[in-house]
Structures are given as structure tokens and as C-alpha cells.
Design a protein around this motif. Structure first.
Motif, PDB file in Angstrom:
ATOM      1  N   THR A  23      73.256  55.470 -29.019  1.00 38.58           N
ATOM      2  CA  THR A  23      72.154  54.750 -28.376  1.00 38.58           C
ATOM      3  C   THR A  23      71.926  55.116 -26.919  1.00 38.58           C
ATOM      4  O   THR A  23      70.844  54.862 -26.394  1.00 38.58           O
ATOM      5  N   VAL A  24      72.918  55.723 -26.256  1.00 43.26           N
ATOM      6  CA  VAL A  24      72.793  55.996 -24.820  1.00 43.26           C
ATOM      7  C   VAL A  24      71.541  56.802 -24.497  1.00 43.26           C
ATOM      8  O   VAL A  24      70.787  56.449 -23.592  1.00 43.26           O
ATOM      9  N   ALA A  25      71.313  57.874 -25.222  1.00 37.07           N
ATOM     10  CA  ALA A  25      70.182  58.767 -24.907  1.00 37.07           C
ATOM     11  C   ALA A  25      68.831  58.075 -25.071  1.00 37.07           C
ATOM     12  O   ALA A  25      67.876  58.421 -24.375  1.00 37.07           O
ATOM     13  N   GLY A  26      68.758  57.087 -25.954  1.00 35.17           N
ATOM     14  CA  GLY A  26      67.479  56.447 -26.220  1.00 35.17           C
ATOM     15  C   GLY A  26      67.235  55.137 -25.494  1.00 35.17           C
ATOM     16  O   GLY A  26      66.216  54.479 -25.713  1.00 35.17           O
ATOM     17  N   VAL A  27      68.159  54.742 -24.634  1.00 36.77           N
ATOM     18  CA  VAL A  27      67.993  53.472 -23.920  1.00 36.77           C
ATOM     19  C   VAL A  27      66.805  53.579 -22.966  1.00 36.77           C
ATOM     20  O   VAL A  27      66.672  54.542 -22.222  1.00 36.77           O
ATOM     21  N   THR A  28      65.947  52.575 -23.021  1.00 35.93           N
ATOM     22  CA  THR A  28      64.731  52.578 -22.208  1.00 35.93           C
ATOM     23  C   THR A  28      64.959  51.864 -20.877  1.00 35.93           C
ATOM     24  O   THR A  28      65.903  51.065 -20.760  1.00 35.93           O
ATOM     25  N   PRO A  29      64.092  52.122 -19.906  1.00 34.44           N
ATOM     26  CA  PRO A  29      64.194  51.383 -18.638  1.00 34.44           C
ATOM     27  C   PRO A  29      64.103  49.871 -18.856  1.00 34.44           C
ATOM     28  O   PRO A  29      64.792  49.105 -18.171  1.00 34.44           O
ATOM     29  N   ASP A  30      63.277  49.431 -19.809  1.00 33.27           N
ATOM     30  CA  ASP A  30      63.159  48.002 -20.105  1.00 33.27           C
ATOM     31  C   ASP A  30      64.488  47.441 -20.604  1.00 33.27           C
ATOM     32  O   ASP A  30      64.905  46.359 -20.190  1.00 33.27           O
ATOM     33  N   GLN A  31      65.175  48.169 -21.487  1.00 28.69           N
ATOM     34  CA  GLN A  31      66.474  47.709 -21.989  1.00 28.69           C
ATOM     35  C   GLN A  31      67.479  47.620 -20.838  1.00 28.69           C
ATOM     36  O   GLN A  31      68.248  46.660 -20.777  1.00 28.69           O
ATOM     37  N   LEU A  32      67.485  48.612 -19.964  1.00 26.54           N
ATOM     38  CA  LEU A  32      68.402  48.577 -18.824  1.00 26.54           C
ATOM     39  C   LEU A  32      68.123  47.372 -17.937  1.00 26.54           C
ATOM     40  O   LEU A  32      69.055  46.687 -17.491  1.00 26.54           O
ATOM     41  N   THR A  33      66.843  47.085 -17.713  1.00 25.66           N
ATOM     42  CA  THR A  33      66.476  45.925 -16.888  1.00 25.66           C
ATOM     43  C   THR A  33      66.935  44.633 -17.548  1.00 25.66           C
ATOM     44  O   THR A  33      67.515  43.758 -16.889  1.00 25.66           O
ATOM     45  N   ARG A  34      66.706  44.512 -18.850  1.00 28.95           N
ATOM     46  CA  ARG A  34      67.129  43.293 -19.552  1.00 28.95           C
ATOM     47  C   ARG A  34      68.649  43.165 -19.599  1.00 28.95           C
ATOM     48  O   ARG A  34      69.197  42.081 -19.424  1.00 28.95           O
ATOM     49  N   ALA A  35      69.346  44.282 -19.803  1.00 27.99           N
ATOM     50  CA  ALA A  35      70.814  44.246 -19.820  1.00 27.99           C
ATOM     51  C   ALA A  35      71.343  43.839 -18.449  1.00 27.99           C
ATOM     52  O   ALA A  35      72.291  43.050 -18.358  1.00 27.99           O
ATOM     53  N   ARG A  36      70.719  44.351 -17.385  1.00 31.44           N
ATOM     54  CA  ARG A  36      71.134  43.944 -16.033  1.00 31.44           C
ATOM     55  C   ARG A  36      70.886  42.451 -15.812  1.00 31.44           C
ATOM     56  O   ARG A  36      71.675  41.770 -15.152  1.00 31.44           O
ATOM     57  N   GLY A  37      69.792  41.936 -16.365  1.00 27.64           N
ATOM     58  CA  GLY A  37      69.499  40.503 -16.258  1.00 27.64           C
ATOM     59  C   GLY A  37      70.546  39.669 -16.970  1.00 27.64           C
ATOM     60  O   GLY A  37      71.005  38.643 -16.441  1.00 27.64           O
ATOM     61  N   VAL A  38      70.948  40.091 -18.165  1.00 28.71           N
ATOM     62  CA  VAL A  38      71.997  39.374 -18.894  1.00 28.71           C
ATOM     63  C   VAL A  38      73.309  39.472 -18.124  1.00 28.71           C
ATOM     64  O   VAL A  38      74.042  38.484 -17.995  1.00 28.71           O
ATOM     65  N   GLN A  39      73.585  40.655 -17.568  1.00 25.80           N
ATOM     66  CA  GLN A  39      74.819  40.815 -16.805  1.00 25.80           C
ATOM     67  C   GLN A  39      74.833  39.914 -15.577  1.00 25.80           C
ATOM     68  O   GLN A  39      75.875  39.365 -15.220  1.00 25.80           O
ATOM     69  N   ALA A  40      73.698  39.726 -14.948  1.00 24.56           N
ATOM     70  CA  ALA A  40      73.637  38.808 -13.793  1.00 24.56           C
ATOM     71  C   ALA A  40      74.006  37.392 -14.219  1.00 24.56           C
ATOM     72  O   ALA A  40      74.709  36.678 -13.488  1.00 24.56           O
TER      73      ALA A  40
END
Length: 182
Positions: free
Chosen positions: A62-79
Motif C-alpha cells: 500500500t505504501v506506493a499508492g497512499v494518497t495525500p488525502d490518506q496521509l492527511t487523515r492518518a496524521r489527523g488520527v495520529q494527533a
């Protein structure tokens, strides 16, 4: 009785009970009905040993296909995880964090296996957080490492961080000092 309580047909209740039996979460007893089944330490260890092998495979896909939106949402969950929620909330947010990063493979058999294993272990993750105070902070650091490696497209870094994250949680569940390992 369950169908009557929920005001539904017996068919979906019967199917749900079959699914729960198939996942090993309940046992059907002729005299007592459906009985919730706890996990033994051996079963929990097996779940984590499987996750340590399978989840990094999923991360690699999944790493290669992760979108900027997914990264933003994952960072939000991590916060939210970094804010220090109660263990049960942390466990649910932990599952959400990983689910966001694995969205690209959501329909794969591998993703379904990893998801089923993670769901089986979730209550025990919450318990381990209650028993090992430093575990949440260590796991949050693992999440940030997974997230940073994923954002860089670093498959080896993301899979290594994922395996270390799972090994740390297993160590805590086994009663070792999981926060100090790895």
C-alpha cells in the motif's frame, strides 16, 4: 431470543452468530446458547505472530499508492492518539490509523485477514495500554515512523516500523516491558 429483542428476522442473527463462531469469538453450546470466548495467551501470541508476518506485507503493497488525502487523515488520527485518549479509545483509533493507510488494498484477501486479526486483538490492546503506561507513547512513536516512511515512499522503513510496532505490542501483552523493546 436475540432476534425478538432486536425486532429482526432470525436469519441475520443466525448468520451473524455463524460469523462470530467462524472468527472464534463465540462458541455455541447446546445448553447455554452463544457464549463469548476469551483468547488464551497462546492464541494472542499466534495472532500477533501472524500479524508480524502479514501486516508488513500489506504495508509493502500500500505504501506506493497512499494518497495525500490518506496521509492527511492518518496524521489527523495520529494527533488524536497523541492527545492521550482512554485505552479503549486509543485501541479504536489505532485500528482507524492503520485502516486509513491500508485503504488501497481494502478489498484484498490479505487486508481482510489482517483486519480480522486486528479486530480479534483490539480488546487486548486496550488492556495492554492499562498495564503498561509507556506503551501508548512508544506505539505513537511507531505510528509516526510508519507514517513518515510511508510519506517518503520508503517501503523498507514502513514495513520495518510496522513489524517493530506489532512486536512491541506483543511483548506488552505477554507481560514484558513492551515500551522498552525495539
Amino acid at each position: 431470543e436475540v432476534a425478538a429483542r432486536l425486532s429482526v428476522s432470525t436469519t441475520p442473527v443466525r448468520e451473524a452468530l455463524r460469523d462470530l463462531v467462524g472468527e472464534g469469538l463465540i462458541e455455541l453450546d447446546a445448553h447455554r446458547g452463544a457464549v463469548v470466548r476469551g483468547l488464551t495467551l497462546g492464541e494472542l501470541r499466534e495472532i500477533y505472530e501472524l500479524r508480524i508476518v502479514l501486516e508488513p506485507m500489506l504495508v509493502a503493497r500500500t505504501v506506493a499508492g497512499v494518497t495525500p488525502d490518506q496521509l492527511t487523515r492518518a496524521r489527523g488520527v495520529q494527533a488524536l492518539l497523541d492527545a492521550g485518549p482512554a485505552p479503549e479509545q486509543w485501541a479504536a483509533l489505532n485500528e482507524a490509523f492503520h485502516a486509513v493507510l491500508h485503504e488501497g488494498a481494502r478489498e484484498s484477501r490479505l487486508a481482510r485477514l489482517v483486519d480480522g486479526l486486528a479486530k480479534s486483538a483490539e480488546p487486548y490492546v486496550a488492556l495492554s495500554l492499562r498495564l503498561t503506561a509507556a506503551l501508548a507513547a512508544a506505539n505513537n512513536a511507531d505510528h509516526r515512523a510508519i507514517l513518515d516512511a510511508t510519506a517518503r515512499g520508503d517501503v523498507a522503513g514502513a514495513t520495518g516500523a510496522s513489524a517493530a510496532h506489532l512486536a512491541r505490542t506483543l511483548a506488552a501483552l505477554e507481560g514484558e516491558d513492551g515500551a522498552a523493546s525495539e
